[in-house]
Design an enzyme around this catalytic site. Sequence first.
Site, PDB file in Angstrom:
ATOM      1  N   SER A   1       3.889  -0.382  -0.856  1.00  0.00           N
ATOM      2  CA  SER A   1       3.349  -1.787  -0.268  1.00  0.00           C
ATOM      3  C   SER A   1       1.852  -1.675  -0.722  1.00  0.00           C
ATOM      4  O   SER A   1       1.209  -0.684  -0.737  1.00  0.00           O
ATOM      5  CB  SER A   1       3.475  -1.697   1.450  1.00  0.00           C
ATOM      6  OG  SER A   1       2.420  -2.708   1.993  1.00  0.00           O
TER       7      SER A   1
ATOM      8  N   LYS B   1       4.144   4.323   4.299  1.00  0.00           N
ATOM      9  CA  LYS B   1       4.219   3.995   2.998  1.00  0.00           C
ATOM     10  C   LYS B   1       3.525   4.781   2.107  1.00  0.00           C
ATOM     11  O   LYS B   1       3.921   5.266   1.070  1.00  0.00           O
ATOM     12  CB  LYS B   1       4.125   2.557   2.680  1.00  0.00           C
ATOM     13  CG  LYS B   1       4.719   1.500   3.063  1.00  0.00           C
ATOM     14  CD  LYS B   1       6.108   1.746   2.544  1.00  0.00           C
ATOM     15  CE  LYS B   1       7.102   0.472   3.117  1.00  0.00           C
ATOM     16  NZ  LYS B   1       8.750   0.794   2.630  1.00  0.00           N
TER      17      LYS B   1
ATOM     18  N   TYR C   1       2.661   1.784  10.002  1.00  0.00           N
ATOM     19  CA  TYR C   1       3.433   1.350   9.003  1.00  0.00           C
ATOM     20  C   TYR C   1       2.883   1.524   7.432  1.00  0.00           C
ATOM     21  O   TYR C   1       3.531   2.102   6.657  1.00  0.00           O
ATOM     22  CB  TYR C   1       3.638  -0.026   9.077  1.00  0.00           C
ATOM     23  CG  TYR C   1       4.160  -0.798   7.723  1.00  0.00           C
ATOM     24  CD1 TYR C   1       5.579  -0.800   7.294  1.00  0.00           C
ATOM     25  CD2 TYR C   1       3.283  -1.418   6.766  1.00  0.00           C
ATOM     26  CE1 TYR C   1       5.961  -1.111   6.360  1.00  0.00           C
ATOM     27  CE2 TYR C   1       3.680  -2.082   5.843  1.00  0.00           C
ATOM     28  CZ  TYR C   1       4.977  -1.846   5.275  1.00  0.00           C
ATOM     29  OH  TYR C   1       5.521  -2.299   4.238  1.00  0.00           O
TER      30      TYR C   1
END
Length: 339
Positions: free
Chosen positions: A126, A155, A151
């Site tokens: 991402s 990643k 989050y």
Amino acid sequence: MNKILVTGGCGYIGVHTIVDLVQNGYEVISVDNNSRSNIAILEGAEKIVGKKIKNYVVDLCNLKDTEMVFEENKDITGIIHFAAYKAVGESVEKPLMYYENNIGSLVNILKCAEKYAISNFVFSSSCTVYGNPDAIPVTEETPQKPAESPYGATKQMGEVIVCDAVKSNTIQAILLRYFNPVGSHPSTLIGEIPLGRPANLVPAITQTAIGKLPTMHVWGNDYDTRDGSCLRDYIHVCDIAHAHTLALNLLFGKQNKVNPEIFNLGTGDGFTVLEVIHAFEKTSGVKLNYTVGPRRGGDVVAIYANNNKAKTELNWQPKYSLDQMMDSAWKWELALQKA
């Protein structure tokens, strides 16, 4: 025919990728515990490709159950790993749940890749790995800043884990850093199905426009952007899906120059939240009811991609304009209403 395991295959990007893979000659099986997805979406994919798609309802955080999938499919030759929780706001509220799920599932799938000698691995990364970059557009070499959310941190950690794993075995990996996937398949047979109130911008727009939500919120109008709202690179989900097929082609053709390879997947253009809303209003003819509120924790101010590497080395070219993205998202929402 190469058999590809797609984790999170009932998810938004996963199901579009399954369609693209099958249409390009790959055999596919899916693993998805359906905690954040609806297995019925595979029916739409099956209608598009004209064949059944096998899904194993397995929690990848359970290594024993995950290994069972590989025991039953010893002819798997490649893995695309999507399965992860992905809501920025929720990750701020429930960080430990995100670390446990996103990191644990990745470690287990890499253990299986090693144990069953599967050497072709594509990781769903991402643009959140860049944090709040000093300069935009970002290239694959742009220095990473601290993640703005748990989050994003998962990643960043995920990429480190893949990079370390490939040093100790025969796995060849590609990390695909995509920006903001939107839209739906032109057939309107598959698209994004958020569970509960949407955390992403475009489904919030379409659900508000159709009346599922009374209003939608714009999180902040005091950022240093053209109109004060956050700026992002929105990319059509079918464009992202096809990049995964091209990534596998690169690996099977042994054409990757380094291991792992990293590619940005974005259009190369940035649009603000308010610009996206106005694009939707123009293409749909629907006036959106929205309010502007305070900033939301975890949001990056502005980011968009330099996608030159993906264009030249993957032979990838995004095809959809912002207006086309909004149009396909709206047609999907209308199709859901009729279902």
